[in-house]
Scaffold this active site. Structure first.
Site, mmCIF file in Angstrom:
data_model
loop_
_atom_site.group_PDB
_atom_site.id
_atom_site.type_symbol
_atom_site.label_atom_id
_atom_site.label_comp_id
_atom_site.label_asym_id
_atom_site.label_seq_id
_atom_site.Cartn_x
_atom_site.Cartn_y
_atom_site.Cartn_z
ATOM 1 N N CYS A 88 42.241 17.145 31.203
ATOM 2 C CA CYS A 88 41.411 16.628 30.113
ATOM 3 C C CYS A 88 41.276 15.104 30.224
ATOM 4 O O CYS A 88 40.641 14.614 31.151
ATOM 5 C CB CYS A 88 41.991 17.065 28.762
ATOM 6 S SG CYS A 88 40.846 16.862 27.374
ATOM 7 N N HIS A 176 42.518 22.788 29.223
ATOM 8 C CA HIS A 176 43.978 22.759 29.082
ATOM 9 C C HIS A 176 44.588 24.030 29.670
ATOM 10 O O HIS A 176 44.632 25.073 29.023
ATOM 11 C CB HIS A 176 44.363 22.612 27.609
ATOM 12 C CG HIS A 176 44.050 21.258 27.051
ATOM 13 N ND1 HIS A 176 44.946 20.213 27.099
ATOM 14 C CD2 HIS A 176 42.923 20.773 26.468
ATOM 15 C CE1 HIS A 176 44.396 19.141 26.559
ATOM 16 N NE2 HIS A 176 43.166 19.453 26.164
ATOM 17 N N GLU A 178 47.653 24.529 30.126
ATOM 18 C CA GLU A 178 48.986 24.758 29.572
ATOM 19 C C GLU A 178 48.995 25.669 28.357
ATOM 20 O O GLU A 178 50.048 26.204 27.986
ATOM 21 C CB GLU A 178 49.645 23.420 29.212
ATOM 22 C CG GLU A 178 49.017 22.669 28.048
ATOM 23 C CD GLU A 178 47.878 21.747 28.445
ATOM 24 O OE1 GLU A 178 47.561 20.831 27.675
ATOM 25 O OE2 GLU A 178 47.292 21.954 29.532
ATOM 26 N N SER A 230 74.858 22.457 11.178
ATOM 27 C CA SER A 230 73.876 22.718 10.122
ATOM 28 C C SER A 230 73.827 24.188 9.734
ATOM 29 O O SER A 230 73.267 24.537 8.707
ATOM 30 C CB SER A 230 72.481 22.279 10.587
ATOM 31 O OG SER A 230 72.019 23.133 11.618
ATOM 32 N N GLY A 231 74.389 25.049 10.577
ATOM 33 C CA GLY A 231 74.280 26.480 10.349
ATOM 34 C C GLY A 231 73.227 27.130 11.215
ATOM 35 O O GLY A 231 73.101 28.346 11.246
ATOM 36 N N GLY A 232 72.454 26.327 11.948
ATOM 37 C CA GLY A 232 71.413 26.858 12.812
ATOM 38 C C GLY A 232 71.871 27.057 14.242
ATOM 39 O O GLY A 232 73.004 26.742 14.616
ATOM 40 N N VAL A 233 70.966 27.569 15.066
ATOM 41 C CA VAL A 233 71.264 27.858 16.467
ATOM 42 C C VAL A 233 71.576 26.581 17.237
ATOM 43 O O VAL A 233 72.540 26.524 18.014
ATOM 44 C CB VAL A 233 70.076 28.591 17.131
ATOM 45 C CG1 VAL A 233 70.349 28.818 18.617
ATOM 46 C CG2 VAL A 233 69.799 29.908 16.434
ATOM 47 N N ASP A 234 70.777 25.545 17.034
ATOM 48 C CA ASP A 234 70.867 24.347 17.866
ATOM 49 C C ASP A 234 72.226 23.663 17.759
ATOM 50 O O ASP A 234 72.876 23.381 18.770
ATOM 51 C CB ASP A 234 69.751 23.371 17.497
ATOM 52 C CG ASP A 234 68.380 24.015 17.539
ATOM 53 O OD1 ASP A 234 68.213 24.969 18.320
ATOM 54 O OD2 ASP A 234 67.484 23.592 16.789
ATOM 55 N N SER A 235 72.661 23.374 16.531
ATOM 56 C CA SER A 235 73.941 22.680 16.378
ATOM 57 C C SER A 235 75.102 23.575 16.793
ATOM 58 O O SER A 235 76.119 23.081 17.295
ATOM 59 C CB SER A 235 74.126 22.198 14.932
ATOM 60 O OG SER A 235 74.171 23.278 14.030
ATOM 61 N N SER A 236 74.958 24.889 16.618
ATOM 62 C CA SER A 236 76.015 25.810 17.045
ATOM 63 C C SER A 236 76.172 25.797 18.560
ATOM 64 O O SER A 236 77.289 25.784 19.089
ATOM 65 C CB SER A 236 75.710 27.231 16.558
ATOM 66 O OG SER A 236 75.649 27.289 15.152
#
Length: 517
Positions: A88, A176, A178, A230-236
């Site tokens: 583009c 695009h 992608e 935080s209780g989420g996937v990422d921080s775990s």
């Protein structure tokens, strides 16, 4: 990962020209097993030479090459002998800098368009159909290709939809590749990565784990790290990765701020402290957070308050612990792009990147900030984390604070918790939890008239958001069976107090974001 962590990998770098899709390009290249990372458009040829990528991709962008202050390129890049693909704006920039012509289009193209491949020998389109559907998003177009180039595809509104100079290995596409809407975008990028760049698929999650652990150990040394769960996937996942790298040098603080989903606090403690042995300090800060949020309705202010309170709690707990030098966060690549790069418009501030005070007392460690959500899940599974924990629903840093539209109160939080729990139960019961990328309920904050029994009601409306996506950068609403939606709606209005109406959000991303705030 820093460059010295990637020397053994073949790489294709993407130069950032401001497109909100630019992270998608890096994701698509990684799907091939080739490491890819976004770099600023101001990168010099000397810096690129040190990185030694197998290929370079110029991303799209919202501007014209003729705008005042238009984003440019170090033209010595064209002298390195490295294959370049312009997408583009990237194609227009390549054409302009190499002697072609770019002009405003008579008919701008935004959305699906049909192109025709005009040269069967074009390497980008090898073994692909002559007629293809692609995704266009441009106001300018190339009207004359530079010397040495040829046109390789055309459309009604864009006569030069693709071009190449095969001798110098320069390629341009006005569309695009992608995005999923481009019919053969995957194949076009595959041709560029393997046939043209000759890159090898030698990047894997196992290698990432090994190198990231080495990097963490080298950076931290014998110092201590504080992690906010935080209780989420990422921080775990960050917690388990750091524990694997530095063991007891990691202390995790789990802040129960009163903005979590139903039963989530107990689940986090049982999974991470019980199974993996993480040292977790649980802090009950519910009154503090809700007190600071009282009367606040602006979503950006809510995010900033929640982020500020998190850091203050960390500072207080760190002072009690003594000797904490690092703060770890579960920031992802998508968090970074949605908070805006130097060339991308800021969409919203993320808790992990936008709520940090300038006088932060810790050095930051963000081991996931080059990974997409699906890569984080893969990482979690490689680390041996329970499937149920790794595949739990994505959860924003500010928690339910941004799923209650307007002022956050305990009564409103209970409505969202209970309705969200019902939604998750029903989605799992019908076997849809693996097909839907993310699903949750939101409380818009307005009331409507209803009838329950023999009486008139004036109660809250619950919104359901369920989307399909690969990496969170783009998303579409999930086509849930009407009978299932009816069952969910019926349960919510009958089991959740003060709710008499349920609506289903059928907006894609873009134009909407996944979260409502």
């Amino acid at each position: 990962m820093a460059n010295d962590q990637n020397k053994d990998y073949d790489k294709i770098i993407v130069l950032d020209y401001g497109s909100q899709y630019n992270q998608l390009i890096t994701r698509r290249i990684r799907e091939f097993g080739i490491y890819s990372e976004l770099k600023p458009h101001t990168i010099t040829a000397a810096e690129v030479k040190k990185i030694a990528p197998k290929g370079i991709i110029f991303s799209g962008g919202p501007n014209s090459v003729y705008d005042e202050g238009a984003l440019g390129v170090d033209e010595d890049l064209f002298k390195l002998g490295i294959p370049i693909l312009g997408v583009c704006y990237g194609m227009q920039l390549m054409a302009q800098r190499l002697g072609g012509d770019v002009e405003p289009a008579d008919n701008r193209e935004y959305g699906k368009a049909d192109i025709e491949v005009t040269d069967d020998s074009a390497k980008l389109f090898r073994d692909l159909p002559k007629d293809q559907t692609v995704w266009m998003s441009h106001g300018d177009l190339v009207t004359r290709v530079p010397e040495g180039f040829r046109r390789t595809a055309t459309s009604i509104n864009c006569p030069i939809s693709a071009m190449d100079d095969d001798d110098r290995k320069f390629y341009g596409i006005q569309f695009h590749a992608e995005v999923q809407n481009t019919q053969y975008g995957h194949e076009i990028l595959h041709h560029f990565a393997f046939d043209i760049c000759k890159a090898e698929a030698n990047w894997s999650m196992d290698d990432f784990i090994t190198k990231q652990i080495d990097k963490i150990r080298a950076e931290v040394g014998d110092k201590r790290v504080l992690l906010g769960l935080s209780g989420g996937v990422d921080s775990s996942v960050v917690g388990v990765l750091l524990h694997k790298a530095i063991g007891t040098q990691l202390t995790s603080i789990f802040v129960d701020h009163g903005l979590l989903r139903k039963g989530e606090a107990d689940q986090v403690m049982e999974s991470l402290k019980g199974k993996f042995g993480l040292n977790i300090i649980k802090v009950n800060a519910k009154d503090r957070f809700l007190g600071d949020l009282k009367g606040v309705t602006d979503p950006e202010k809510k995010r900033k308050i929640i982020g500020r309170d998190f850091i203050e709690v960390f500072n207080e707990e760190a002072a009690k612990l003594n000797g904490i030098d690092f703060l770890a966060q579960g920031t992802l690549y998508t968090d970074v792009v949605e908070s805006g790069t130097d060339t991308a418009q800021t969409i919203k501030s993320h808790h992990n990147v936008g709520g940090l005070p300038e006088d932060l007392k810790f050095k930051l460690i963000e081991p996931l900030n080059k990974l997409f959500k699906d890569e984080v899940r893969e990482l979690g599974e490689k680390l041996g984390m329970p499937h149920a924990l790794v595949w739990r629903q994505p959860f924003p840093g500010p928690g339910l604070g941004i799923r209650v539209i307007g002022e956050v109160t305990e009564d409103k939080l209970e409505i969202v918790r209970d309705s969200d729990y019902i939604l998750r139960e029903e989605i799992a019961k019908h076997g849809l939890d693996k097909d839907i990328w993310q699903y949750f309920t939101v409380l818009p904050g307005f009331r409507s008239v209803g009838v329950m029994g023999d009486g008139r009601t004036y109660d809250y409306t619950i919104g359901i958001r369920a989307i399909t996506s690969i990496d969170g950068m783009t998303a579409d609403f999930a086509r849930i069976n009407w009978d299932v939606l009816q069952e969910i709606s019926s349960r919510i209005v009958n089991e959740v107090k003060n709710v008499n109406r349920v609506v289903y959000d059928i907006t894609s991303k873009p134009p909407a974001t996944i979260e409502w705030e």
